[in-house]
Motif scaffolding. Structure first.
Motif, PDB file in Angstrom:
ATOM      1  N   LYS A  78       0.754  -8.000 -25.052  1.00 21.56           N
ATOM      2  CA  LYS A  78       1.357  -8.532 -23.826  1.00 21.56           C
ATOM      3  C   LYS A  78       1.174 -10.037 -23.745  1.00 21.56           C
ATOM      4  O   LYS A  78       0.207 -10.594 -24.262  1.00 21.56           O
ATOM      5  N   ILE A  79       2.131 -10.678 -23.052  1.00 23.88           N
ATOM      6  CA  ILE A  79       1.975 -12.063 -22.617  1.00 23.88           C
ATOM      7  C   ILE A  79       2.088 -12.061 -21.095  1.00 23.88           C
ATOM      8  O   ILE A  79       3.098 -11.602 -20.543  1.00 23.88           O
ATOM      9  N   TYR A  80       1.033 -12.535 -20.427  1.00 25.27           N
ATOM     10  CA  TYR A  80       1.019 -12.589 -18.970  1.00 25.27           C
ATOM     11  C   TYR A  80       1.365 -13.997 -18.502  1.00 25.27           C
ATOM     12  O   TYR A  80       1.028 -14.992 -19.150  1.00 25.27           O
ATOM     13  N   VAL A  81       2.012 -14.082 -17.355  1.00 25.36           N
ATOM     14  CA  VAL A  81       2.242 -15.363 -16.685  1.00 25.36           C
ATOM     15  C   VAL A  81       1.552 -15.297 -15.323  1.00 25.36           C
ATOM     16  O   VAL A  81       1.846 -14.407 -14.508  1.00 25.36           O
ATOM     17  N   LEU A  82       0.628 -16.236 -15.083  1.00 24.87           N
ATOM     18  CA  LEU A  82      -0.127 -16.290 -13.830  1.00 24.87           C
ATOM     19  C   LEU A  82       0.161 -17.607 -13.135  1.00 24.87           C
ATOM     20  O   LEU A  82       0.534 -18.603 -13.773  1.00 24.87           O
ATOM     21  N   ASN A  83      -0.037 -17.624 -11.810  1.00 21.25           N
ATOM     22  CA  ASN A  83      -0.015 -18.908 -11.116  1.00 21.25           C
ATOM     23  C   ASN A  83      -1.402 -19.546 -11.190  1.00 21.25           C
ATOM     24  O   ASN A  83      -2.323 -18.978 -11.782  1.00 21.25           O
ATOM     25  N   GLU A  84      -1.570 -20.707 -10.570  1.00 14.59           N
ATOM     26  CA  GLU A  84      -2.831 -21.432 -10.719  1.00 14.59           C
ATOM     27  C   GLU A  84      -3.996 -20.764  -9.993  1.00 14.59           C
ATOM     28  O   GLU A  84      -5.154 -21.101 -10.244  1.00 14.59           O
ATOM     29  N   THR A  85      -3.702 -19.821  -9.112  1.00 15.95           N
ATOM     30  CA  THR A  85      -4.782 -19.046  -8.477  1.00 15.95           C
ATOM     31  C   THR A  85      -5.072 -17.766  -9.260  1.00 15.95           C
ATOM     32  O   THR A  85      -5.810 -16.907  -8.799  1.00 15.95           O
ATOM     33  N   LEU A  86      -4.466 -17.672 -10.452  1.00 22.00           N
ATOM     34  CA  LEU A  86      -4.644 -16.555 -11.400  1.00 22.00           C
ATOM     35  C   LEU A  86      -4.116 -15.236 -10.838  1.00 22.00           C
ATOM     36  O   LEU A  86      -4.651 -14.162 -11.133  1.00 22.00           O
ATOM     37  N   GLN A  87      -3.054 -15.318 -10.070  1.00 18.11           N
ATOM     38  CA  GLN A  87      -2.353 -14.106  -9.649  1.00 18.11           C
ATOM     39  C   GLN A  87      -1.244 -13.813 -10.651  1.00 18.11           C
ATOM     40  O   GLN A  87      -0.507 -14.708 -11.075  1.00 18.11           O
ATOM     41  N   ASN A  88      -1.108 -12.563 -11.015  1.00 23.55           N
ATOM     42  CA  ASN A  88      -0.126 -12.153 -12.015  1.00 23.55           C
ATOM     43  C   ASN A  88       1.293 -12.243 -11.445  1.00 23.55           C
ATOM     44  O   ASN A  88       1.581 -11.666 -10.393  1.00 23.55           O
ATOM     45  N   ILE A  89       2.172 -12.989 -12.160  1.00 24.70           N
ATOM     46  CA  ILE A  89       3.560 -13.134 -11.711  1.00 24.70           C
ATOM     47  C   ILE A  89       4.491 -12.263 -12.546  1.00 24.70           C
ATOM     48  O   ILE A  89       5.375 -11.585 -12.029  1.00 24.70           O
ATOM     49  N   SER A  90       4.282 -12.272 -13.866  1.00 24.18           N
ATOM     50  CA  SER A  90       5.148 -11.466 -14.733  1.00 24.18           C
ATOM     51  C   SER A  90       4.403 -11.107 -16.009  1.00 24.18           C
ATOM     52  O   SER A  90       3.413 -11.737 -16.366  1.00 24.18           O
ATOM     53  N   VAL A  91       4.922 -10.089 -16.694  1.00 34.80           N
ATOM     54  CA  VAL A  91       4.328  -9.622 -17.955  1.00 34.80           C
ATOM     55  C   VAL A  91       5.448  -9.381 -18.949  1.00 34.80           C
ATOM     56  O   VAL A  91       6.484  -8.774 -18.619  1.00 34.80           O
ATOM     57  N   TYR A  92       5.252  -9.865 -20.180  1.00 33.00           N
ATOM     58  CA  TYR A  92       6.209  -9.604 -21.253  1.00 33.00           C
ATOM     59  C   TYR A  92       5.497  -8.760 -22.309  1.00 33.00           C
ATOM     60  O   TYR A  92       4.431  -9.114 -22.805  1.00 33.00           O
ATOM     61  N   VAL A 149      -4.644 -19.001 -24.430  1.00 33.70           N
ATOM     62  CA  VAL A 149      -4.254 -19.456 -23.092  1.00 33.70           C
ATOM     63  C   VAL A 149      -3.523 -20.785 -23.214  1.00 33.70           C
ATOM     64  O   VAL A 149      -3.957 -21.682 -23.952  1.00 33.70           O
ATOM     65  N   VAL A 150      -2.414 -20.920 -22.486  1.00 33.53           N
ATOM     66  CA  VAL A 150      -1.675 -22.176 -22.402  1.00 33.53           C
ATOM     67  C   VAL A 150      -1.389 -22.457 -20.930  1.00 33.53           C
ATOM     68  O   VAL A 150      -0.988 -21.549 -20.175  1.00 33.53           O
ATOM     69  N   LEU A 151      -1.591 -23.687 -20.520  1.00 31.99           N
ATOM     70  CA  LEU A 151      -1.315 -24.111 -19.146  1.00 31.99           C
ATOM     71  C   LEU A 151      -0.129 -25.069 -19.155  1.00 31.99           C
ATOM     72  O   LEU A 151      -0.126 -26.075 -19.877  1.00 31.99           O
ATOM     73  N   TYR A 152       0.904 -24.765 -18.343  1.00 31.53           N
ATOM     74  CA  TYR A 152       2.095 -25.616 -18.328  1.00 31.53           C
ATOM     75  C   TYR A 152       2.765 -25.529 -16.962  1.00 31.53           C
ATOM     76  O   TYR A 152       3.095 -24.439 -16.479  1.00 31.53           O
ATOM     77  N   LYS A 153       2.932 -26.690 -16.344  1.00 26.71           N
ATOM     78  CA  LYS A 153       3.619 -26.803 -15.061  1.00 26.71           C
ATOM     79  C   LYS A 153       3.090 -25.791 -14.043  1.00 26.71           C
ATOM     80  O   LYS A 153       3.858 -24.994 -13.475  1.00 26.71           O
ATOM     81  N   HIS A 154       1.781 -25.824 -13.834  1.00 26.69           N
ATOM     82  CA  HIS A 154       1.107 -25.003 -12.813  1.00 26.69           C
ATOM     83  C   HIS A 154       1.197 -23.503 -13.091  1.00 26.69           C
ATOM     84  O   HIS A 154       1.003 -22.693 -12.179  1.00 26.69           O
ATOM     85  N   HIS A 155       1.505 -23.150 -14.313  1.00 31.80           N
ATOM     86  CA  HIS A 155       1.521 -21.734 -14.697  1.00 31.80           C
ATOM     87  C   HIS A 155       0.588 -21.526 -15.885  1.00 31.80           C
ATOM     88  O   HIS A 155       0.492 -22.390 -16.768  1.00 31.80           O
ATOM     89  N   VAL A 156      -0.058 -20.373 -15.893  1.00 28.33           N
ATOM     90  CA  VAL A 156      -0.994 -20.015 -16.963  1.00 28.33           C
ATOM     91  C   VAL A 156      -0.356 -18.909 -17.792  1.00 28.33           C
ATOM     92  O   VAL A 156      -0.030 -17.826 -17.268  1.00 28.33           O
ATOM     93  N   TYR A 157      -0.169 -19.191 -19.093  1.00 32.44           N
ATOM     94  CA  TYR A 157       0.406 -18.212 -20.016  1.00 32.44           C
ATOM     95  C   TYR A 157      -0.723 -17.650 -20.870  1.00 32.44           C
ATOM     96  O   TYR A 157      -1.461 -18.398 -21.526  1.00 32.44           O
TER      97      TYR A 157
END
Length: 914
Positions: free
Chosen positions: A69-83, A55-63
């Protein structure tokens, strides 16, 4: 046949144990006021499709780096994108980063899952996420993070691999991570980005994908891969030791001028035991000439009797975290607020294994102390060569003089590459509190003056606890987060702010937990609630612990608690008073300033003061002495109140115990008779005693209407008074108990029984009527069991009769020998030999035929296996009566029938009792 009891053989011992009336412990009340460990909290979370590794946290996003897969979440842990990173098609003829789809149908091609071994943030060249996976030899990819869209990690992805040029050393600087375990640390120094990597390696890692045990490599300015500055930029375990001497890299961090790795490895090349080591070398040392290793031990010591000390070593590091202390801990450790502290959770391993057990400890050491210890040990020359890297007999290790300038990084000609032999020891911060659980995760933050540790377990429990070296602490948060282990990979954000949080990984799930705690309603008592750390903002509201915003009424408070009574023991007492009364509950004597203080606590019973016994009272228990009733002679219900006269309990009564009868009224002088005392309110009060004469009767059971006890022995057989004492109340019985001479059995007959039992055994002796309920015990050596049956008295005081039990179901082959003895309350007889024989087989006859002999009528019954002695045990019945006389012939038995049966002229039923 009368029922019998079977039990294991051996000595027959009557244990007249004193019956303890287990009042006053208040365990149930204490349990009900304990923290609720089963509480459920609804917390923000995200569940991935595959297990999460990083887990990495950067600029209000959780990677989130997960399998494939690599997921990108917002700070409320909602899924924004998936690589998508996998599965990846691999083929020996296909280089990393090469498109291998044209080789998909080849037999040597295989699809592999891509486990995320490292997820790193690099911001010197670009804002970019670097992901290293388990496929393609452990290479990495970099994902550009666009400032205007941090969720986009797919539009610009670069493979960080450069094919080798002919003539280059076969060491693959772009092969970064190991599938067996990796720790990667990224640093920026002097305009360069360096990657410090610790890998678990075995002999399976062969060219072209060579992996090094520990290395430092530089990110190329072209960012298309890495480079080793020299051929000394890595150190490798000797090839012959790669499978027998595994090194697991658990944690890595940078501090000041040094890089540190924490490992788990064997104590020596020849040892089967494992321990933890801390590795240190200079950040700017591209050849790792300043490399040093040192054992790190977390111990628990316990003082025992005779001044001996028990020491336990927790040898296997599970997780670690570096942070600064709060003011209170800094003062206790003699540190400044800017000093860094290394915290670790350690476990005891199974013997000769690195596999942890469910026994953990938590230790802390300042980085300053680590450096001072390294320097001091080097000065003392308590060190040796790194034999797992160079071998015992290598020229590098023989007759080598070590440099002694280890205190700072300066001259490049100083070389160490040594192993310190003296361990740095630290003591468990929580004094054995976690010795029955496996801790797997730790992170630490500060709130005000306090230092708080977040701990996770192998069973998915999350805990928070104040770290202190001056006073014992316990978790103020403990709840089941998941069924999967809590990962060592944790993130702490905004620890000083009220909205700070930690991200915790369990299997496929990541959860956001507020640093101020998930809530307050796991505190079940008011005092627990108000004593919670101030940053939790807990208060008492309508019999539950809540935050002020959650309280529906205006009763929320952080100051006072009213005591709660859960139970009063006993619930009644004799009118004479003197009973030790126990009030079970919680919050007794609570004051937020003084914690628990009982000097102002008062207990009233029916308006009278019940004097408090402070030494035996605490926050869950009050003990006082009941005063005599104001109106003796009546059963009175009285209210009980604690504190300021507020009634808290109304089920206490004054009663007048009475005895109505005793049974039996006699027994042997050796005692052991089970005496039953009947009456009313016999279970009142706290202390019950029965006396026969002046000797105590050993209690067996107590109820409201009966008390059972075993009579004591007396020297003289005579009448004795029976007396009951309940606390200060004394009651006498109207009848006396009579002691008789002890019974003695002289002989038994018959001394045989048929296998199916039913024989009447007559025991003859003297004083056999001294007890009401004699017993016969048959010991069967072949079975290792005893069989007990009740006996009955006949008209004579010298005879008792007992019926033998059946042993037919035990598949024993008769005849076989047993032993018989008799129990008369507390008196046991001598043993007598006793045989079991085959059952007789009688022939069926249509009509009863009598043979007349003189004035007697004899019935002839024919059969086989008729034992002449066993048949005398009243097993043969004619018209429900025993034969007056039995005469055994070769294949028959002659039964003299009682004359009164013949006069009835009715058909006689013949029965063999079995």
């Amino acid at each position: 046949m009368k029922p019998f009891t079977a039990y294991p053989s051996g000595f027959i011992v009557f244990l007249f144990a004193l019956l303890h009336r287990s009042h006053g412990q208040c365990k149930e009340a204490a349990k009900k006021s304990d923290m609720n460990l089963g509480v459920k909290y609804d917390l923000p979370n995200f569940i991935a499709d595959t297990p999460i590794q990083n887990v990495v946290l950067y600029k209000h996003h959780v990677y989130i780096g997960a399998v494939n897969k690599i997921y990108v979440l917002n700070e409320t842990l909602q899924n924004i994108s998936v690589y998508k990173t996998g599965p990846v098609l691999e083929n020996p003829d296909c280089a990393p980063c090469e498109d291998c789809r044209d080789k998909a149908n080849l037999s040597n091609s295989v699809w592999k899952d891509n486990v995320n071994m490292a997820l790193l943030l690099e911001t010197y060249y670009d804002d970019q996420l670097i992901s290293c996976g388990s496929v393609s030899g452990g290479i990495c990819h970099r994902h550009i993070i666009h400032p205007d869209n941090p969720a986009d990690i797919e539009s610009e992805v670069h493979c960080m691999y450069s094919p080798q040029v002919d003539g280059e050393a076969d060491n693959c600087p772009d092969c970064v991570v190991s599938t067996l375990g990796t720790k990667v640390l990224v640093t920026e120094k002097d305009r360069f980005v360096n990657f410090f990597v610790g890998n678990t390696v075995t002999s399976t890692f062969q060219p072209p994908h060579v992996l090094h045990s520990i290395s430092v490599r530089r990110l190329k300015e072209t960012q298309d891969g890495f480079e080793f500055l020299t051929d000394q930029s890595y150190i490798d375990i000797l090839p012959q030791l790669r499978d027998s001497y595994p090194i697991r890299y658990v944690h890595a961090f940078e501090n000041d001028h040094f890089v540190y790795f924490l490992t788990v490895q064997r104590e020596t090349l020849d040892s089967q035991s494992f321990h933890t080591r801390i590795i240190r070398f200079c950040t700017l040392d591209s050849e790792m000439r300043s490399y040093m290793e040192m054992p790190l031990e977390c111990i628990f010591t316990e003082k025992r009797r005779k001044r001996s000390i028990r020491k336990e070593v927790f040898n296997i590091l599970q997780a670690a975290y570096v942070s600064k202390p709060g003011a209170a801990l800094a003062h206790e450790m003699g540190l400044g607020l800017n000093d860094d502290i290394l915290y670790g959770v350690f476990a005891q391993s199974k013997p000769d294994s690195s596999e942890p057990t469910n026994r953990s400890a938590v230790c802390a050491v300042s980085v300053r102390t680590i450096n001072e210890f390294f320097n001091k040990i080097v000065d003392k020359q308590n060190m040796k060569c790194l034999q797992h890297f160079y071998g015992k007999e290598s020229k590098y290790c023989l007759n080598r003089a070590f440099s002694r300038n280890a205190s700072y990084c300066r001259a490049q000609d100083d070389e160490y590459r040594l192993e310190v032999t003296t361990p740095l020891q630290r003591v468990d911060l929580f004094m054995g509190q976690f010795n029955s659980v496996l801790l797997t995760s730790i992170s630490v933050f500060t709130k005000g003056n306090l230092t708080i540790a977040n701990l996770g377990t192998s069973e998915g429990r999350f805990m928070q606890i104040v770290v202190s070296r001056s006073e014992p602490t316990a978790p103020h948060v403990s709840f089941q987060l998941d069924s999967h282990p809590i990962s060592p990979q944790v993130v702490v954000k905004n620890s000083l702010a009220d909205d700070g949080y930690t991200l915790v990984v369990t299997g496929k799930k990541i959860t956001k937990i507020p640093l101020k705690g998930p809530g307050c309603h796991h505190f079940r008592s008011c005092s627990q609630c108000l004593l919670a750390p101030a940053f939790m903002h807990c208060g008492w509201c309508s019999q539950q612990c809540l935050r002020s915003s959650e309280c529906p009424s205006n009763t929320w408070t952080q100051d006072t608690c009213l005591p709660r009574v859960y139970e009063i023991l006993p619930s009644s007492a004799p009118i004479e008073g003197g009973t030790k009364l126990t009030l079970c509950g919680w919050d007794f004597g609570f004051s937020k300033n003084n914690r628990f203080e009982l000097k102002n606590t008062v207990v009233h019973i029916g308006g009278q003061i019940c004097p408090l016994e402070a030494k035996s009272s605490n926050k869950n228990r009050l003990e006082c002495t009941v005063p005599a009733a104001k109106s003796p002679g009546f059963n009175i219900s009285s209210s009980v109140s604690v504190g300021h006269g507020k009634t808290l309990f109304n089920t206490f009564s004054y009663v007048n115990p009475v005895i109505t009868s005793i049974s039996p009224t006699y027994g042997p002088k050796s005692g052991g008779t089970l005496l039953t005392v009947a009456g009313k309110y016999l279970d009142s009060g706290k202390s019950m005693r029965i006396f026969v004469g002046e000797q105590p009767c050993t209690l067996k059971s107590i109820s409201a209407s009966t008390v059972e006890c075993y009579t004591p022995a007396q020297q003289i057989p005579q009448e004795y008074r029976v007396r009951m004492e309940i606390d200060e109340a004394v009651r006498d019985t109207s009848r006396h108990f009579t002691y008789r001479e002890d019974p003695v059995v002289l002989k038994i007959h018959p001394a045989k029984s048929f296998l199916s039992g039913g024989s009447t055994i007559t025991a003859q002796g003297i004083n056999l009527n001294s007890v009401c309920f004699p017993q016969m015990v048959i010991t069967v050596p072949k079975l290792g069991m005893n069989f007990s049956v009740a006996c009955s008295h006949r008209s004579s005081s010298e005879i008792i009769c007992c019926t033998t039990p059946s042993l037919k179901s035990f598949n024993l082959q008769p005849p076989f020998v047993t032993k018989v003895f008799f129990i008369f309350d507390g008196v046991s007889s001598l043993y007598f030999d006793f045989d079991y024989v085959n059952n007789p087989v009688f022939k069926h006859f249509e009509k009863t035929v009598f043979i007349s002999r003189g004035n007697q009528n004899v019935l002839e019954i024919k059969g086989n296996y008729i034992d002449s002695e066993a048949v005398k045990g009243e097993v043969l019945k004619v018209g429900n009566k025993s034969c007056e006389n039995l005469l055994l012939q070769s294949e028959s038995i002659l039964c003299t029938v009682p004359s009164d049966l013949l006069k009835s002229n009715s058909e006689l039923n013949i029965e063999v009792r079995q």
